[in-house]
Write an enzyme that holds these catalytic residues in place. Structure first.
Site, mmCIF file in Angstrom:
data_model
loop_
_atom_site.group_PDB
_atom_site.id
_atom_site.type_symbol
_atom_site.label_atom_id
_atom_site.label_comp_id
_atom_site.label_asym_id
_atom_site.label_seq_id
_atom_site.Cartn_x
_atom_site.Cartn_y
_atom_site.Cartn_z
ATOM 1 C CG ASP A 94 6.394 9.302 -7.600
ATOM 2 O OD1 ASP A 94 5.995 9.551 -6.109
ATOM 3 O OD2 ASP A 94 5.973 8.092 -8.314
ATOM 4 C CG ASN A 135 4.608 10.393 -2.674
ATOM 5 O OD1 ASN A 135 4.552 10.155 -3.808
ATOM 6 N ND2 ASN A 135 3.267 11.083 -2.525
ATOM 7 C CG ASP A 139 1.152 9.990 -5.973
ATOM 8 O OD1 ASP A 139 2.418 10.020 -6.221
ATOM 9 O OD2 ASP A 139 1.239 10.943 -5.167
ATOM 10 C CG ASP A 142 6.854 13.208 -5.159
ATOM 11 O OD1 ASP A 142 7.875 13.924 -5.245
ATOM 12 O OD2 ASP A 142 6.263 12.573 -4.746
ATOM 13 C CG ASP A 163 0.604 31.536 -16.634
ATOM 14 O OD1 ASP A 163 2.161 30.371 -17.698
ATOM 15 O OD2 ASP A 163 -0.091 31.182 -16.528
ATOM 16 C CD GLU A 193 4.071 31.516 -20.456
ATOM 17 O OE1 GLU A 193 3.833 30.435 -21.649
ATOM 18 O OE2 GLU A 193 3.477 32.313 -19.976
HETATM 19 C C1 BGC Z 1 1.555 27.493 -19.265
HETATM 20 C C2 BGC Z 1 0.347 26.980 -19.874
HETATM 21 C C3 BGC Z 1 -0.889 27.142 -19.179
HETATM 22 C C4 BGC Z 1 -1.513 28.923 -19.866
HETATM 23 C C5 BGC Z 1 -2.716 29.106 -18.987
HETATM 24 C C6 BGC Z 1 0.901 28.592 -20.401
HETATM 25 O O1 BGC Z 1 1.551 30.304 -20.376
HETATM 26 O O2 BGC Z 1 2.807 27.653 -19.914
HETATM 27 O O3 BGC Z 1 0.943 25.195 -19.502
HETATM 28 O O4 BGC Z 1 -1.736 26.090 -19.792
HETATM 29 O O5 BGC Z 1 -0.144 29.431 -19.422
HETATM 30 O O6 BGC Z 1 -2.232 29.120 -17.120
#
Ligand code: BGC
Length: 520
Positions: free
Chosen positions: A19, A21, A23, A27, A198, A263
């Protein structure tokens, strides 16, 4: 040859890394100030989790603007300074791309709701109710319940394979594909070197939107994970047309030199391999050992099957922001650490790109998050132990909040780490986990030429992985007993455990130890 062929990756979970800043939330300013740690460790690819403007219903995996920076993580200028520092240190930047779904606050979805006749409606998957007036089909959400939510104003349901706040995009719509061409082009222009895609096995859906075959019954006591696994995902996931999207991205200007890392949560290595090469992706994450309890024989069998399924291997990982840390999963304490490091020794030597998750190099166990402080209730339902314990702040140095933040509290309130779990203390200790990971990565770098060859697996006892690549051999002994080295002339290059005779062999590989040797 691509630049990533010999790379080592590292995942920064931005909320919890550093972090800058004060908070309480990690970041870009904070992350930039800590990048030297990664260069020192021997990292090549810095993957940073979603930092886009987002209501944070799923901690950034619900994106409201794909080309912005959420103010809690900084500004675009902060991102640029971060990327510039990564590059100055000789590393590459990889960002998370979330193409399966947006946030329900994304302007596209808001307009889709506001104007059912307008062009944005078809950016998403709206369907009429099923014959009984309920959801259009039997698809379920990863996070529990049906994958459909009713839009009361229109009487139609929209599809979401995750939260209702994460509506799935319609990848059959050319306009959606064109939007993402622009998004990728924007970030490539910003100097980004790679994308972690993702849920890359999702995106397109079967045109029929037919029910998925149900494999086992789902009861009220089933967890979301069990309910999801109760179906064969024949129609919502794994559609061949998704590969067209990746091939299209690969053909974008400048994308040839950009790493597309998928992924894909798949059990069968052949499915992952089918997304590589002509499937458009450069690499897929290896998830066969994630979310799995310790099982030496099964782990070695999986590793071998995956290794043999593609000559260039995978993005090898056993840890992420979505599951319990490996040391914890593998039994905790000294044995848990030994098992995690032994296994990672094998991953680091296989062809492919090994990835560390922040804090893995410190041998961290899960952090402690008291029930009152849970931040990810969805994850707690959907994943066995929840996702908060692996997301607790990174411990940098002894002292308050271990140097993560100067705020009174971090965004995720967790038990304090011990001094010996911090980066600075481990850096000064030659026997620390951090130094062991660093030595391993240094050895790997020196063996680049050798490591490119195919891994040739050798017969071994259950729970023991043994492969050779050119002139080197690797033994990962996951069992609780010592095993003998195969050849008396071998010279030990690295051992994650204590050897009685660390030079020539004649020695055995101790329990829970990964060992690299030169054959002559
Ligand atoms: C991410 C998760 C996320 C999900 C939905 C996954 O592959 O690593 O953190 O909740 O996708 O986007």
């Amino acid at each position: 040859m691509s630049w990533w062929d010999d790379a080592v990756g590292y995942e920064i979970y931005i909320r919890s890394f550093a972090d800058g800043n004060g908070d309480g939330v990690g970041d870009f300013i904070g992350a930039t100030s800590r990048l030297e740690h990664l260069a020192w460790l021997g990292i090549d690819i810095v993957w940073v989790t979603p930092f886009y403007p987002s209501p944070q219903a799923d901690f950034g995996y619900d994106v409201a603007d794909y080309t912005g920076v959420d103010p809690q993580f900084g500004t675009m200028a902060d991102f640029e300074a971060f990327a510039a520092r990564v590059h100055d240190l000789g590393m590459r930047v990889m960002i998370d791309l979330v193409p399966n779904h947006t946030s329900s606050q994304h302007p596209w979805f808001r307009q889709a709701l506001a104007d059912p006749e307008g062009p944005y409606r078809d950016y998403f998957l709206f369907r009429s109710p099923g014959p009984d007036g309920g959801p259009p089909n039997n698809w379920v959400s990863h996070f529990g319940g049906p994958a459909w939510t009713l839009d009361e104003a229109s009487g139609e349901y929209y599809c979401h394979l995750f939260l209702p706040d994460q509506p799935d995009l319609n990848w059959a719509n050319e306009a959606v594909r064109a939007e993402f061409d622009r998004i990728l082009a924007f970030w490539i222009d910003q100097g980004v070197d790679g994308f972690r895609i993702d849920v890359a096995h999702s995106l397109t859906k079967h045109v029929t939107f037919a029910d998925n075959p149900q494999l086992v019954p789902v009861g009220p006591e089933s967890t979301p994970g069990q309910a999801f696994a109760a179906f064969e995902h024949r129609h919502d996931l794994y559609q061949p047309e998704t590969r067209d999207v990746y091939r299209r991205w690969k053909a974008l200007p400048g994308a040839d030199a950009v790493l597309l890392l998928g992924e894909l949560y798949v059990k069968d290595p052949a499915v992952s391999a089918s997304y590589l090469d002509d499937g458009g992706l450069d690499l897929c994450l290896f998830f066969a050992l994630n979310r799995r309890p310790w099982n030496p024989a099964a782990f070695v069998d999986e590793l071998r099957a995956w290794s043999e399924s593609h000559p260039h291997g995978y993005a090898w990982t056993i840890s992420s922001h979505d599951e319990n840390r490996p040391v914890t999963r593998f039994g905790g304490g000294r044995a848990g650490h030994q098992r995690a490091l032994a296994l990672w020794t094998g991953l680091a030597m296989l062809p492919g790109v090994p990835f560390l998750y922040q804090g893995e190099e410190l041998g961290l166990e899960d952090g402690y998050v008291a029930p009152d402080h849970v931040q990810d209730p969805v994850g707690k339902e959907a994943y066995e132990e929840g996702r908060d314990p692996c997301r607790t702040p990174m411990p940098w140095e002894p002292g308050r909040h271990c140097g993560f933040t100067s705020a009174d509290q971090a965004w995720l309130i967790a038990g304090e780490r011990d001094d010996h779990e911090t980066v600075t203390v481990q850096r000064a200790d030659p026997d620390s986990p951090l130094q062991a990971y660093r030595r391993l990565l240094a050895l790997r770098r020196g063996l680049t030429e050798v490591r490119r060859g195919p891994a040739v697996w050798q017969p071994a006892l259950p729970g023991v992985a043994h492969f050779e690549i050119g002139e080197i051999g690797v033994i990962v002994n996951l069992t609780d007993s010592a095993v003998n080295l195969p050849t008396p002339t071998a010279r030990v290059l690295y051992s994650s455990g204590d050897l009685t005779d660390p030079g020539r062999t004649g020695v055995s590989v101790p329990a829970r130890t990964g060992l690299v040797y030169a054959k002559k």
